[in-house]
Design a protein around this motif. Structure first.
Motif, short mmCIF file in Angstrom:
data_model
loop_
_atom_site.label_atom_id
_atom_site.label_comp_id
_atom_site.label_asym_id
_atom_site.label_seq_id
_atom_site.Cartn_x
_atom_site.Cartn_y
_atom_site.Cartn_z
N ILE A 1 0.84 -1.21 0.00
CA ILE A 1 0.00 0.00 0.00
C ILE A 1 0.87 1.26 0.00
CG2 ILE A 1 -2.10 1.03 0.95
CD1 ILE A 1 -2.60 -1.43 2.54
N ALA A 2 1.96 1.18 -0.73
CA ALA A 2 2.85 2.33 -0.90
C ALA A 2 2.83 2.73 -2.37
CB ALA A 2 4.27 1.96 -0.49
N PRO A 3 3.04 4.02 -2.67
CA PRO A 3 3.01 4.45 -4.07
C PRO A 3 4.11 3.78 -4.89
CG PRO A 3 3.89 6.18 -2.66
CD PRO A 3 3.33 5.14 -1.76
N ILE A 4 3.76 3.34 -6.09
CA ILE A 4 4.75 2.71 -6.97
C ILE A 4 5.74 3.75 -7.47
CG2 ILE A 4 5.06 1.52 -9.17
CD1 ILE A 4 2.40 0.14 -8.68
N VAL A 5 5.22 4.92 -7.87
CA VAL A 5 6.08 6.01 -8.32
C VAL A 5 6.29 6.96 -7.14
CG1 VAL A 5 6.33 7.92 -9.94
CG2 VAL A 5 5.20 5.82 -10.68
N VAL A 6 7.50 6.99 -6.63
CA VAL A 6 7.80 7.83 -5.47
C VAL A 6 8.03 9.27 -5.88
CG1 VAL A 6 9.40 8.15 -3.54
CG2 VAL A 6 8.81 5.84 -4.29
N PHE A 7 8.64 9.47 -7.05
CA PHE A 7 8.92 10.82 -7.53
C PHE A 7 8.91 10.82 -9.05
CE2 PHE A 7 12.00 13.81 -9.30
CZ PHE A 7 11.47 15.01 -8.85
N SER A 8 8.40 11.89 -9.63
CA SER A 8 8.42 12.04 -11.08
C SER A 8 8.47 13.52 -11.44
CB SER A 8 7.17 11.39 -11.72
OG SER A 8 5.99 12.05 -11.29
N VAL A 9 9.07 13.79 -12.58
CA VAL A 9 9.17 15.17 -13.06
C VAL A 9 7.86 15.52 -13.77
CG1 VAL A 9 10.44 16.75 -14.55
CG2 VAL A 9 11.65 14.92 -13.34
N ASP A 10 7.32 16.69 -13.46
CA ASP A 10 6.04 17.10 -14.05
C ASP A 10 6.06 17.09 -15.57
OD1 ASP A 10 4.95 17.40 -11.57
OD2 ASP A 10 5.28 19.57 -11.45
N GLY A 11 7.18 17.42 -16.14
CA GLY A 11 7.27 17.48 -17.60
C GLY A 11 7.12 16.14 -18.28
N ASN A 12 7.26 15.06 -17.52
CA ASN A 12 7.14 13.72 -18.09
C ASN A 12 5.76 13.09 -17.85
OD1 ASN A 12 9.76 14.04 -18.80
ND2 ASN A 12 10.61 12.46 -17.48
N ASP A 13 4.83 13.86 -17.31
CA ASP A 13 3.50 13.33 -17.01
C ASP A 13 2.56 13.54 -18.20
OD1 ASP A 13 1.65 12.24 -14.84
OD2 ASP A 13 0.56 14.00 -15.53
N LEU A 14 1.86 12.46 -18.58
CA LEU A 14 0.99 12.49 -19.76
C LEU A 14 -0.49 12.59 -19.40
CD1 LEU A 14 2.69 9.62 -21.81
CD2 LEU A 14 3.09 12.07 -22.03
N THR A 15 -0.81 12.70 -18.11
CA THR A 15 -2.20 12.63 -17.67
C THR A 15 -3.12 13.60 -18.39
OG1 THR A 15 -1.49 11.90 -15.47
CG2 THR A 15 -3.73 12.74 -15.67
N GLU A 16 -2.78 14.87 -18.36
CA GLU A 16 -3.66 15.89 -18.94
C GLU A 16 -3.80 15.74 -20.45
OE1 GLU A 16 -5.56 17.74 -17.20
OE2 GLU A 16 -4.64 17.13 -15.29
N GLU A 17 -2.70 15.39 -21.11
CA GLU A 17 -2.74 15.20 -22.56
C GLU A 17 -3.65 14.03 -22.94
OE1 GLU A 17 1.01 15.22 -24.72
OE2 GLU A 17 1.98 16.02 -22.92
N VAL A 18 -3.52 12.94 -22.20
CA VAL A 18 -4.33 11.75 -22.47
C VAL A 18 -5.80 12.05 -22.22
CG1 VAL A 18 -4.84 9.39 -21.71
CG2 VAL A 18 -2.46 10.13 -22.02
N LEU A 19 -6.08 12.71 -21.12
CA LEU A 19 -7.47 13.03 -20.76
C LEU A 19 -8.09 13.97 -21.79
CD1 LEU A 19 -9.59 12.48 -18.65
CD2 LEU A 19 -8.68 14.35 -17.27
N GLU A 20 -7.32 14.94 -22.23
CA GLU A 20 -7.81 15.88 -23.24
C GLU A 20 -8.12 15.16 -24.55
OE1 GLU A 20 -6.44 20.01 -25.51
OE2 GLU A 20 -5.09 19.03 -24.11
N GLN A 21 -7.24 14.24 -24.94
CA GLN A 21 -7.45 13.48 -26.18
C GLN A 21 -8.70 12.62 -26.09
OE1 GLN A 21 -5.54 13.55 -29.03
NE2 GLN A 21 -7.05 12.18 -29.95
N LEU A 22 -8.90 11.94 -24.98
CA LEU A 22 -10.07 11.08 -24.81
C LEU A 22 -11.37 11.88 -24.83
CD1 LEU A 22 -8.67 8.73 -22.03
CD2 LEU A 22 -9.37 7.99 -24.31
N ASN A 23 -11.35 13.04 -24.22
CA ASN A 23 -12.58 13.83 -24.09
C ASN A 23 -12.91 14.66 -25.33
OD1 ASN A 23 -13.37 12.93 -21.55
ND2 ASN A 23 -12.10 14.43 -20.49
N LEU A 24 -12.08 14.55 -26.36
CA LEU A 24 -12.40 15.22 -27.63
C LEU A 24 -13.65 14.61 -28.26
CD1 LEU A 24 -8.90 15.67 -29.32
CD2 LEU A 24 -10.37 17.45 -28.35
N SER A 25 -13.92 13.34 -27.93
CA SER A 25 -15.07 12.64 -28.50
C SER A 25 -16.33 12.80 -27.67
CB SER A 25 -14.76 11.14 -28.64
OG SER A 25 -14.46 10.58 -27.36
N ALA A 26 -16.27 13.61 -26.60
CA ALA A 26 -17.44 13.78 -25.72
C ALA A 26 -18.56 14.48 -26.48
CB ALA A 26 -17.05 14.59 -24.50
#
Length: 202
Positions: free
Chosen positions: A168-193
């Motif tokens: 029950i510990a986070p798998i990713v302990v640290f990451s650089v914000d510039g390498n995160d794809l969350t917002e890009e992926v979410l934006e792409q998926l919601n284009l079809s909304a």
């Protein structure tokens, strides 16, 4: 002079060997992150599919409530038959007849109980299967978009930063914000909304 020449030759050979070794070493694959929880919960299709499941659950609950109301009526009728069976003025023949009627009613009541329980179990299992199917389909869509984004940006790995280990510990302990794809992926998926007020169902 000869010793200096030998040192020079050995230095050149060492440099050439080092260069050849480094040329054979593959560059480390770049790693990106994505929050699957955020993408999953923010994807418009998730809410739409969950609304369908909620409606199915409510329909199933309505049916079970009707069955239970019928069961309650049958239970009341059975109790009244049992009460009449206790009438001390009954003849032996009439008592035997009513005993048989009570036994038949009890069997019918038990069968109805079993049918309702079976219907409840079946409805619950169907809902669980449908939920797993919906989740699997949405996750596969997310993975496709993540893979396309990662390949386009040259990432060899994408880790789920919302995931947890067995401890029950986070798998990713640290990451650089510039390498995160969350917002890009979410934006792409919601284009079809579907647009609000369009009445279009995807």
């Amino acid at each position: 002079m000869r010793e200096a020449t030998m040192k020079f030759v050995l230095t050149v050979i060492l440099v050439l060997l080092t260069h050849a070794t480094l040329a054979q070493v593959k560059p480390a694959l770049a790693i990106a992150t994505v929050s699957l929880d955020k993408v999953y919960n923010g994807y418009w299709k998730k809410d739409q599919e969950y609304e369908k499941l909620k409606k199915k659950q409510e329909d199933d609950r309505g049916k079970i409530e009707k069955y239970n109301a019928e069961l309650s009526k049958e239970g009341d009728a059975l109790q009244r038959m049992i009460q009449r069976l206790r009438d001390p003025n009954l003849t032996a023949a009439e008592k035997a007849k009513r005993q048989q009627q009570v036994a038949d009613k009890q069997r019918a009541f038990q069968q109805l109980q079993q049918s309702i329980q079976s219907a409840q179990n079946s409805a619950r299992q169907d809902l669980e299967l449908e939920l797993r199917k919906v989740r699997k389909g949405i996750i596969e869509e997310i993975q496709q978009v993540v893979a396309a984004k990662a390949k386009a940006k040259g990432y060899g790995w994408v880790l789920d930063k919302s995931g947890q280990s067995a401890a029950i510990a986070p798998i990713v302990v640290f990451s650089v914000d510039g390498n995160d794809l969350t917002e890009e992926v979410l934006e792409q998926l919601n284009l079809s909304a579907p647009k609000k007020g369009s009445g279009v169902k995807k």
